[in-house]
Design an enzyme around this catalytic site. Structure first.
Site, PDB file in Angstrom:
ATOM      1  N   LEU B 125      33.039  47.624  36.763  1.00 48.53           N
ATOM      2  CA  LEU B 125      31.686  47.385  37.271  1.00 48.53           C
ATOM      3  C   LEU B 125      31.565  47.844  38.723  1.00 48.53           C
ATOM      4  CD1 LEU B 125      28.864  45.965  37.303  1.00 48.53           C
ATOM      5  CD2 LEU B 125      30.060  43.843  37.842  1.00 48.53           C
ATOM      6  N   SER B 132      27.850  43.143  42.872  1.00 48.98           N
ATOM      7  CA  SER B 132      26.833  42.218  42.372  1.00 48.98           C
ATOM      8  C   SER B 132      25.462  42.895  42.363  1.00 48.98           C
ATOM      9  CB  SER B 132      26.794  40.971  43.251  1.00 48.98           C
ATOM     10  OG  SER B 132      28.000  40.256  43.104  1.00 48.98           O
ATOM     11  N   ILE B 157      39.474  47.781  40.146  1.00 44.17           N
ATOM     12  CA  ILE B 157      39.507  47.503  38.707  1.00 44.17           C
ATOM     13  C   ILE B 157      40.870  46.917  38.323  1.00 44.17           C
ATOM     14  CG2 ILE B 157      39.131  48.450  36.401  1.00 44.17           C
ATOM     15  CD1 ILE B 157      36.704  48.522  38.439  1.00 44.17           C
ATOM     16  N   THR B 158      40.817  45.745  37.694  1.00 40.24           N
ATOM     17  CA  THR B 158      42.038  45.023  37.314  1.00 40.24           C
ATOM     18  C   THR B 158      42.492  45.436  35.919  1.00 40.24           C
ATOM     19  OG1 THR B 158      41.271  43.158  38.623  1.00 40.24           O
ATOM     20  CG2 THR B 158      43.026  42.700  37.064  1.00 40.24           C
ATOM     21  N   GLN B 339      49.323  24.012  56.860  1.00 36.86           N
ATOM     22  CA  GLN B 339      49.350  23.128  58.029  1.00 36.86           C
ATOM     23  C   GLN B 339      50.382  22.021  57.842  1.00 36.86           C
ATOM     24  OE1 GLN B 339      47.592  24.061  60.578  1.00 36.86           O
ATOM     25  NE2 GLN B 339      48.232  22.399  61.922  1.00 36.86           N
ATOM     26  N   ILE B 340      50.398  21.416  56.658  1.00 41.50           N
ATOM     27  CA  ILE B 340      51.357  20.332  56.393  1.00 41.50           C
ATOM     28  C   ILE B 340      52.791  20.862  56.431  1.00 41.50           C
ATOM     29  CG2 ILE B 340      52.201  18.810  54.542  1.00 41.50           C
ATOM     30  CD1 ILE B 340      49.191  18.312  53.863  1.00 41.50           C
ATOM     31  N   GLU B 366      34.328  38.451  41.134  1.00 36.82           N
ATOM     32  CA  GLU B 366      33.341  38.009  40.136  1.00 36.82           C
ATOM     33  C   GLU B 366      32.167  37.288  40.799  1.00 36.82           C
ATOM     34  OE1 GLU B 366      35.021  36.849  36.346  1.00 36.82           O
ATOM     35  OE2 GLU B 366      36.871  37.879  36.851  1.00 36.82           O
ATOM     36  N   GLU B 370      28.591  33.915  48.575  1.00 39.07           N
ATOM     37  CA  GLU B 370      27.196  34.152  48.988  1.00 39.07           C
ATOM     38  C   GLU B 370      26.320  34.450  47.780  1.00 39.07           C
ATOM     39  OE1 GLU B 370      29.921  35.360  50.414  1.00 39.07           O
ATOM     40  OE2 GLU B 370      29.796  34.284  52.317  1.00 39.07           O
TER      41      GLU B 370
END
Lengths: 254, 387
Positions: B125, B132, B157-158, B339-340, B366, B370
């Protein structure tokens, strides 16, 4: 051949276990419960036997209603049917009661071989397999790390401290298998879907002709395990290898 | 209202958890460092039947539900997000469009090895100027007698360039409608078709073991019957596809967030400072409590959206909300996990460093956060006729 595999649902060994301070047993509320990973070897052993020699695997479990999930997993792996013995009177049952209940359930059908793990991952008494042999009046062959069997007899390599013994027994018999006796299969999605339509008999004590068990063994107190002592440091003055060999011999490792 | 999982769902979750802990987690650091594609793990997932999980039996699927699929993704992402996205892209973006919109002939031709997990199918896509915003699509497919002739470039593209990749369903402009708007259609292109070139793997911030590439289409000719779904229906189709994909990304985010919490609990209970475990400090406890609470919420939203797909086929605004919230929670959890872990969290030897790199893309892929907010607002404002 008819193979019966005894299985148990236990608190997930990967979770952090907590003892119930009143009963000194492992807390089961609020923790994930799973089929005892040790039982997967027994199920796999049973499946391999019936795949080679014909017959079917039946799994038997004494557990609360939730134990059905453990049975379903065994069915998803390929077992043909399940028996769940569930009765409020069995809560907190000790090893002997467990063995009596399992034996009564196993006797309801013809069997050639009963397979168990060497011990459960939660209770660890490790006595139920031998008790089952005695109660069923058949030989018990324990700690198998390798097995060959047909419909008539069974030859196993029995794990010992220093190696293994080769033991042969005629069937019917009770067999306990160690982790590592085989590589248990994962259930497939198809197996999970098919497990729903496989039969599971739900039985109570009365169905087995057993009475409410008398309290037997109880745990009176629990002590933390002794902390590991610091190891021995061997300085290598040219004799290091010899001293390590000597140490390993003393520990019966070699 | 019943929040209990069914027996099948529990069994599938347990299966995937066990497989992920035993087979995926031990190799996650290796594949992250080398960027090799985990063929052995994909083969293992194929043996379990995971690629067929949420598809109906009539097309050769396992007949599982979408909730089960989300449970599987969560457990796998908990061990390795790269593996989870490989499965997610294969199932939600590769197989789903062919199941939803493919003809019986297309399904018979392509689906069997994809459902068995032996081959992977991709979805093309995104372009340099379009994601989008499909209106920016530059890739064109022009009719030439009984063929489409496709020209364009697809990015990010995956699963298109592995040794087991079989092809891609891509979006292309196939005409203009009466109002002058671009008509977009989906067309299947088999890998190896002349003119179809895959660029080398990208170097990415995270998801190192997943296969992501640019695809170049230079006068690629495919038969007219490779059109997937209606001509000009591409926009509607990929919006429907992305909806399921978003719920799946939400599940993947929950899994990664859970991994962050698991690691933080283990580490903070063991790491001692000022004479006590750092988990005994309230500053750490509040972090852990917030992580657990937010993860639980994200998980419930994911299940809610997945259950909507199972009952009515569509998740609508729930998909956007679940994806938005779960991906942002996962990023926050990865941040707190590092952080931990303090200095150790900044070291690549620590798994949380990988979580921190893997997590960000969930807010992007995907549909960005926003775009999700835009979709949610559009849904809210629809009755007021505000676009």
């Amino acid at each position: 051949m008819n193979v019966v595999v005894c299985i148990k649902q236990v608190p997930d060994p990967n979770s952090v276990g907590q003892l119930d301070p009143s009963t000194h047993t492992l807390r089961r509320e609020g923790v994930e419960v799973v089929l005892d990973p040790g039982d997967e070897y027994g199920i796999e052993a049973g499946l391999q036997l019936v795949e080679t020699h014909g017959g079917e695997v039946t799994v038997v479990s004494m557990a609360p209603e939730k134990g059905l999930d453990a049975i379903r997993k065994a069915l998803a792996m390929g077992a043909a049917k399940g028996v769940l013995i569930t009765d409020p009177a069995l809560a907190g049952a000790d090893a002997l009661t467990t063995a009596k209940v399992l034996a009564a359930a196993i006797k309801r059908q013809p069997f050639d071989l009963v397979i168990t793990a060497t011990e459960s991952t939660d209770g660890y008494t490790g006595t139920v397999p031998q008790m089952l042999g005695a109660l069923l009046g058949v030989p018990s062959v324990t700690f198998a790390k390798h097995l060959d069997g047909d419909g008539q007899k069974l030859t196993v390599q029995r794990q010992t401290e220093s190696g293994y013994d080769v033991i042969a027994a005629t069937l019917p018999a009770v067999l306990s298998v160690t982790a590592g006796v085989n590589e248990p299969r994962y259930p497939s999605l198809k197996g999970i879907m098919a497990a729903k339509s496989k039969p599971v008999d739900k039985l109570a004590l009365g169905d087995l002709g057993l009475e409410t068990p008398k309290p037997g063994q109880t745990i009176t107190s629990v002590q933390p395990a002794e902390e590991r002592k610091a190891g021995e440091i061997v300085e290598d003055d040219g004799e290091g290898a010899k001293r390590i060999v000597g140490f390993l011999e003393a520990q019966k490792v070699i | 209202m019943d929040f209990e999982l069914s027996g099948d769902q529990r069994a599938i979750r347990e299966l995937c958890r066990e497989f992920a802990e035993n087979e995926i987690a031990p190799k996650a650091a290796h594949y992250d460092q080398t960027g090799e594609f985990p063929y052995d793990i994909v083969a293992g997932m194929a043996r379990l039947g995971l690629f067929a999980l949420p598809f109906p039996e009539r097309v050769g699927g396992a007949g599982g539900d979408f909730v089960s699929y989300c449970l599987a993704l969560e457990e796998i992402a908990r061990a390795d997000a790269s593996v989870a996205i490989t499965l997610e892209a294969a199932v939600s973006l590769g197989i789903a469009p062919l199941v939803e919109f493919g003809t019986a002939e297309q399904q018979q031709r392509w689906l069997p090895p994809l459902l068995r997990g032996e081959r992977l199918w991709a979805f093309g896509l995104t372009e340099a100027e379009a994601g989008s915003d499909a209106g920016g699509t530059q890739t064109r497919a022009v009719r030439d007698r009984d063929h489409w002739v496709i020209n364009g470039r697809k990015v990010f593209i995956t699963n298109a360039g592995t040794d087991i990749s079989a092809g891609v369903t891509l979006t292309a402009v196939t005409g203009v409608d009466v109002s002058g708007e671009k008509q977009i259609s989906c067309i299947a292109v088999e890998r190896g078709t002349p003119g179809y070139t895959q660029a080398p793997k990208y170097r990415k911030l995270g998801w190192h073991a997943s296969d992501t590439r640019e695809l170049i289409l230079d006068d690629v000719r495919v038969p007219l019957h490779n059109l997937v779904g209606e001509e000009g229906g591409g926009l509607k189709q990929f919006l429907a596809i992305l909806e399921g994909g978003r719920v799946a990304i939400a599940a993947l985010s929950v899994g990664l967030a859970q991994a962050c919490l698991d690691a933080s609990l283990r580490y903070s209970a063991q790491r001692r400072q000022f004479g006590q475990a750092i988990a005994a400090f309230q500053a750490t406890q509040f972090k852990l409590a917030d992580m657990a609470t937010q993860i639980e919420l994200a998980r419930l939203m994911t299940w809610r959206a997945a259950a909507a797909i199972d009952s009515g086929g569509r998740a609508g605004v729930y998909a956007s909300m679940a994806k938005l919230h779960a991906s942002e929670v996962a990023t926050a959890c990865a941040n707190q996990a590092v952080q931990i872990h303090g200095g150790y969290g900044f070291m690549e030897e620590s798994p949380v460093a990988r979580y921190y790199r893997d997590v960000k893309v969930n807010e992007i892929g995907e549909g960005t956060s926003e775009v999700q907010r835009m979709l949610i607002a559009r849904h809210l404002l629809a009755p007021f006729a505000i676009e």
